[in-house]
Design an enzyme around this catalytic site. Structure first.
Site, short mmCIF file in Angstrom:
data_model
loop_
_atom_site.label_atom_id
_atom_site.label_comp_id
_atom_site.label_asym_id
_atom_site.label_seq_id
_atom_site.Cartn_x
_atom_site.Cartn_y
_atom_site.Cartn_z
N VAL A 156 8.02 11.71 5.51
CA VAL A 156 7.36 12.51 4.47
C VAL A 156 5.94 12.84 4.94
O VAL A 156 5.24 11.98 5.47
CB VAL A 156 7.30 11.74 3.12
CG1 VAL A 156 6.60 12.57 2.05
CG2 VAL A 156 8.71 11.38 2.66
N HIS A 173 7.20 5.77 0.98
CA HIS A 173 7.95 4.59 0.51
C HIS A 173 8.78 4.96 -0.73
O HIS A 173 9.92 4.51 -0.88
CB HIS A 173 6.98 3.47 0.12
CG HIS A 173 6.18 2.92 1.25
ND1 HIS A 173 4.82 3.12 1.37
CD2 HIS A 173 6.53 2.16 2.31
CE1 HIS A 173 4.38 2.51 2.45
NE2 HIS A 173 5.38 1.93 3.05
N SER A 178 0.38 4.17 5.50
CA SER A 178 -0.63 3.37 4.80
C SER A 178 -1.93 3.36 5.59
O SER A 178 -3.02 3.26 5.02
CB SER A 178 -0.12 1.93 4.63
OG SER A 178 1.11 1.95 3.95
N ASP A 202 8.94 5.55 11.38
CA ASP A 202 9.03 4.48 12.38
C ASP A 202 10.41 4.57 13.02
O ASP A 202 11.27 3.72 12.81
CB ASP A 202 8.80 3.12 11.70
CG ASP A 202 7.40 3.01 11.12
OD1 ASP A 202 6.44 2.99 11.88
OD2 ASP A 202 7.28 3.01 9.88
N PHE A 218 0.87 -1.18 0.00
CA PHE A 218 0.00 0.00 0.00
C PHE A 218 0.90 1.23 0.00
O PHE A 218 0.82 2.11 0.85
CB PHE A 218 -0.98 0.00 1.18
CG PHE A 218 -2.25 0.75 0.86
CD1 PHE A 218 -3.17 0.24 -0.02
CD2 PHE A 218 -2.50 2.00 1.43
CE1 PHE A 218 -4.33 0.94 -0.34
CE2 PHE A 218 -3.65 2.72 1.12
CZ PHE A 218 -4.56 2.18 0.24
N LEU A 219 1.77 1.27 -1.01
CA LEU A 219 2.87 2.23 -1.05
C LEU A 219 2.38 3.66 -1.26
O LEU A 219 1.39 3.89 -1.95
CB LEU A 219 3.84 1.83 -2.16
CG LEU A 219 4.40 0.41 -2.06
CD1 LEU A 219 5.33 0.11 -3.24
CD2 LEU A 219 5.14 0.19 -0.74
N GLN A 273 4.23 -9.27 13.42
CA GLN A 273 4.36 -7.97 14.09
C GLN A 273 3.01 -7.34 14.45
O GLN A 273 2.97 -6.20 14.88
CB GLN A 273 5.22 -7.01 13.26
CG GLN A 273 4.60 -6.57 11.95
CD GLN A 273 5.61 -5.81 11.10
OE1 GLN A 273 6.51 -6.40 10.49
NE2 GLN A 273 5.51 -4.49 11.05
O1 PAF Z 1 7.94 -0.62 8.31
C1 PAF Z 1 7.35 -1.59 7.80
O2 PAF Z 1 6.63 -1.46 6.83
C2 PAF Z 1 7.53 -2.96 8.42
O3 PAF Z 1 7.62 -2.89 9.80
C3 PAF Z 1 8.71 -3.74 7.83
C4 PAF Z 1 10.04 -3.06 8.15
C5 PAF Z 1 8.55 -3.88 6.34
C6 PAF Z 1 8.78 -5.14 8.44
O4 PAF Z 1 7.61 -5.86 8.17
#
Ligand code: PAF
Length: 277
Positions: free
Chosen positions: A174, A37, A184, A148, A32-33, A61
């Protein structure tokens, strides 16, 4: 641009590239860029010969009550953006772990507060998937977003502690024109929620303005908290941007971190408190 779905195939291709003396660059994502990204791809592109973007919504996660099932997906849009930003291969495995996968990679301490406290087990899932992706893609350079910020710090520590042969770069956060940090998850927000979500960014900017007047972190936090319009505040904190230690007094590396729920959507943001972050 190639689309690879088989972990063995991406590993073999990466090995072949390296054997030919090529540098492999890597941007791991959950798809979902958005423009955030794309900025990471742009940062990585000139630093490598073969640029791989992974798209994998990593179940490890997500907590049991989180949004794994409804996490937004747009494979066609993702492929278009990757193509536009010079990506050589997308790695999007339907399954990444063996059925008897048994290893967890855990970085202690750095994950203790902030999102680590609000999302128990989250960073174990992140480091476990990133370690596995690094093992497959074997990149010389990998880029993660500073949105993050804690994740970036945890990954850097994992790479250092485990002597992984990869250079980790952080890409600046951004924002949309109105200041909302791109995520996203912003797609979940109703127009009214989106307006309230701007309070995170406003609070951080207020804190930066107050930080120009005082070095007392309690005063700075009080001013920021007053502007927040969230349904649940997970944290508003000032920490050292280098090692994430909580601060009572400002220092040049001080950074403000905020996370909370607006409606059902969890948002995070951060800002350096020195005049230019
Ligand atoms: O930041 C993210 O999108 C996720 O935590 C990652 C680093 C792709 C790991 O799943």
């Amino acid at each position: 641009m190639r689309i690879l779905t088989d972990p063995a195939e991406v590993a073999a291709e990466a090995r072949a590239r390296r054997a030919r003396g090529q540098r492999v660059g890597f941007v791991p994502t959950m798809g979902f860029l958005h423009a955030g990204h794309c900025s990471l791809m742009d940062l990585c592109r000139p630093r490598c010969d073969w640029l791989v973007v992974s798209i994998y919504v990593n179940p490890l996660q997500f907590g049991p009550t989180e949004d794994l099932e409804r996490y937004p997906r747009d494979p066609e849009g993702d492929a278009r953006q990757c193509e536009e930003h010079g990506v050589d291969a997308i790695f999007m495995p339907p399954r990444l772990y063996d059925p008897d996968h048994s290893t967890t990679v855990r970085v202690a301490e750095l994950q203790d507060g902030l999102c680590g406290a609000a999302r128990p087990g989250h960073f174990d899932g992140v480091t476990t998937v990133v370690a596995r992706l690094f093992g497959l893609v074997q990149p010389e350079v990998a880029v993660f977003g500073e949105k993050d910020y804690q994740q970036l710090a945890v990954i850097r520590r994992m790479v250092r502690d485990l002597a992984m042969p990869v250079e980790v770069l952080g890409g600046p956060l951004v924002r949309d024109a109105d200041g909302l940090a791109l995520s996203s998850r912003n797609t979940y927000l109703s127009p009214a929620e989106r307006a309230r979500a701007l309070s995170l960014h406003r609070a951080l900017h207020r804190m930066r303005a107050v930080a120009a007047e005082t070095d007392d972190v309690d005063v700075i936090l009080t001013e920021g908290r007053a502007l927040l319009d969230v349904d649940r505040l997970d944290y508003l904190e000032v920490r050292d941007g280098d090692d994430l230690r909580p601060l009572g007094r400002l220092r040049p590396s001080a950074r403000a971190f905020v996370a909370g729920l607006v409606g059902r959507t969890r948002l995070i943001d951060n800002l350096g408190l020195a005049a230019s972050p």
